[in-house]
Design a protein around this motif. Structure first.
Motif, mmCIF file in Angstrom:
data_model
loop_
_atom_site.group_PDB
_atom_site.id
_atom_site.type_symbol
_atom_site.label_atom_id
_atom_site.label_comp_id
_atom_site.label_asym_id
_atom_site.label_seq_id
_atom_site.Cartn_x
_atom_site.Cartn_y
_atom_site.Cartn_z
ATOM 1 N N LEU A 145 0.851 -1.180 0.000
ATOM 2 C CA LEU A 145 0.000 0.000 0.000
ATOM 3 C C LEU A 145 0.891 1.235 0.000
ATOM 4 O O LEU A 145 1.784 1.362 0.845
ATOM 5 N N VAL A 146 0.658 2.133 -0.951
ATOM 6 C CA VAL A 146 1.411 3.373 -1.027
ATOM 7 C C VAL A 146 0.462 4.525 -0.721
ATOM 8 O O VAL A 146 -0.568 4.683 -1.388
ATOM 9 N N VAL A 196 -7.415 3.575 -4.535
ATOM 10 C CA VAL A 196 -8.547 3.588 -3.628
ATOM 11 C C VAL A 196 -8.601 4.941 -2.931
ATOM 12 O O VAL A 196 -7.566 5.550 -2.662
ATOM 13 N N THR A 197 -9.817 5.403 -2.679
ATOM 14 C CA THR A 197 -10.030 6.631 -1.918
ATOM 15 C C THR A 197 -10.791 6.279 -0.654
ATOM 16 O O THR A 197 -11.797 5.570 -0.706
ATOM 17 N N GLU A 198 -10.302 6.772 0.462
ATOM 18 C CA GLU A 198 -10.980 6.608 1.743
ATOM 19 C C GLU A 198 -11.277 8.002 2.290
ATOM 20 O O GLU A 198 -10.674 8.982 1.859
ATOM 21 N N VAL A 199 -12.191 8.071 3.235
ATOM 22 C CA VAL A 199 -12.528 9.342 3.882
ATOM 23 C C VAL A 199 -12.280 9.184 5.369
ATOM 24 O O VAL A 199 -12.714 8.200 5.975
ATOM 25 N N GLY A 200 -11.565 10.143 5.949
ATOM 26 C CA GLY A 200 -11.321 10.104 7.381
ATOM 27 C C GLY A 200 -9.993 10.722 7.729
ATOM 28 O O GLY A 200 -9.384 11.423 6.916
ATOM 29 N N LYS A 201 -9.534 10.454 8.928
ATOM 30 C CA LYS A 201 -8.217 10.915 9.342
ATOM 31 C C LYS A 201 -7.196 10.077 8.586
ATOM 32 O O LYS A 201 -7.257 8.839 8.620
ATOM 33 N N PRO A 202 -6.269 10.707 7.893
ATOM 34 C CA PRO A 202 -5.375 9.957 7.011
ATOM 35 C C PRO A 202 -4.645 8.785 7.669
ATOM 36 O O PRO A 202 -4.658 7.672 7.142
ATOM 37 N N ALA A 203 -4.012 8.985 8.804
ATOM 38 C CA ALA A 203 -3.259 7.892 9.426
ATOM 39 C C ALA A 203 -4.180 6.728 9.773
ATOM 40 O O ALA A 203 -3.871 5.566 9.471
ATOM 41 N N ILE A 261 -5.370 4.896 6.568
ATOM 42 C CA ILE A 261 -4.310 4.083 5.961
ATOM 43 C C ILE A 261 -4.132 2.787 6.743
ATOM 44 O O ILE A 261 -4.081 1.690 6.163
ATOM 45 N N ILE A 262 -4.063 2.885 8.056
ATOM 46 C CA ILE A 262 -3.873 1.701 8.892
ATOM 47 C C ILE A 262 -5.074 0.758 8.784
ATOM 48 O O ILE A 262 -4.915 -0.457 8.640
ATOM 49 N N GLU A 263 -6.278 1.304 8.841
ATOM 50 C CA GLU A 263 -7.472 0.462 8.748
ATOM 51 C C GLU A 263 -7.563 -0.226 7.390
ATOM 52 O O GLU A 263 -7.920 -1.403 7.308
ATOM 53 N N TYR A 264 -7.233 0.510 6.325
ATOM 54 C CA TYR A 264 -7.255 -0.111 5.003
ATOM 55 C C TYR A 264 -6.249 -1.255 4.944
ATOM 56 O O TYR A 264 -6.559 -2.342 4.453
ATOM 57 N N ALA A 265 -5.067 -1.030 5.453
ATOM 58 C CA ALA A 265 -4.041 -2.084 5.452
ATOM 59 C C ALA A 265 -4.513 -3.307 6.235
ATOM 60 O O ALA A 265 -4.365 -4.448 5.763
ATOM 61 N N ALA A 318 1.031 1.062 12.945
ATOM 62 C CA ALA A 318 0.833 -0.041 11.998
ATOM 63 C C ALA A 318 1.414 -1.333 12.562
ATOM 64 O O ALA A 318 2.434 -1.326 13.241
ATOM 65 N N ARG A 319 0.737 -2.423 12.262
ATOM 66 C CA ARG A 319 1.201 -3.745 12.706
ATOM 67 C C ARG A 319 2.096 -4.408 11.667
ATOM 68 O O ARG A 319 2.482 -5.558 11.831
ATOM 69 N N ILE A 320 2.386 -3.688 10.602
ATOM 70 C CA ILE A 320 3.184 -4.223 9.515
ATOM 71 C C ILE A 320 4.340 -3.265 9.240
ATOM 72 O O ILE A 320 4.317 -2.121 9.716
ATOM 73 N N PRO A 321 5.335 -3.691 8.472
ATOM 74 C CA PRO A 321 6.455 -2.789 8.155
ATOM 75 C C PRO A 321 5.977 -1.552 7.382
ATOM 76 O O PRO A 321 5.108 -1.637 6.505
#
Length: 142
Positions: free
Chosen positions: A6-7, A86-93, A96-100, A134-137
């Motif tokens: 994910l970028v 993909v576009t998400e709406v919300g607080k960016p951090a 990003i974490i939830e999408y991952a 994040a729980r991932i690298p």
């Protein structure tokens, strides 16, 4: 080696570098570029310098997301790489974490910051928050 990357892509030069890094370092792995529409931008108009009309901010944000995704897709195409967006709406951090977490992403790549000055001070560092939570690298490009 990750299976899905994910970028975080906001159209900034550092996000372009992050995308290039992901393409170069993970050439055979599916890459998704995420852009997050932040509702705070309806109060702090980062592009226009003033307060937007409330009814227009979301439509403007969706149009910006489309332009950003086009830029990301074109950059990937120049490197013969297919890219999901993909576009998400919300607080960016958080987004990003939830999408991952929700999409089996096992590597995040992002620029060290997308904004500068007062916006960065007011909103905090998205890269720092993602890295800590994040729980991932997470690979940070600067």
């Amino acid at each position: 080696m990750p299976d899905n990357v994910l970028v975080a892509f906001d159209g900034s030069p550092l996000s372009e570098r992050a995308l290039a890094y992901a393409i170069e370092n993970f050439p055979d792995i599916p890459i998704t570029a995420i852009y997050v529409i932040n509702p705070i931008d309806s109060v702090i108009d980062v592009e226009g310098g003033g307060l937007p009309v409330a009814a227009d901010w979301y439509d403007n944000a969706k149009d910006r997301a489309t332009r950003i995704h086009t830029t990301a897709t074109n950059l990937a195409a120049e490197r013969d790489t297919e890219l999901d967006t993909v576009t998400e709406v919300g607080k960016p951090a958080r987004a990003i974490i939830e999408y991952a977490d929700d999409h089996d992403i096992d590597q995040i790549v992002m620029g060290s910051h997308g904004r500068s000055g007062i916006d960065r001070t007011l909103l905090g560092s998205v890269a720092e928050t993602v890295t800590r939570r994040a729980r991932i690298p997470v690979t940070i490009i600067s």
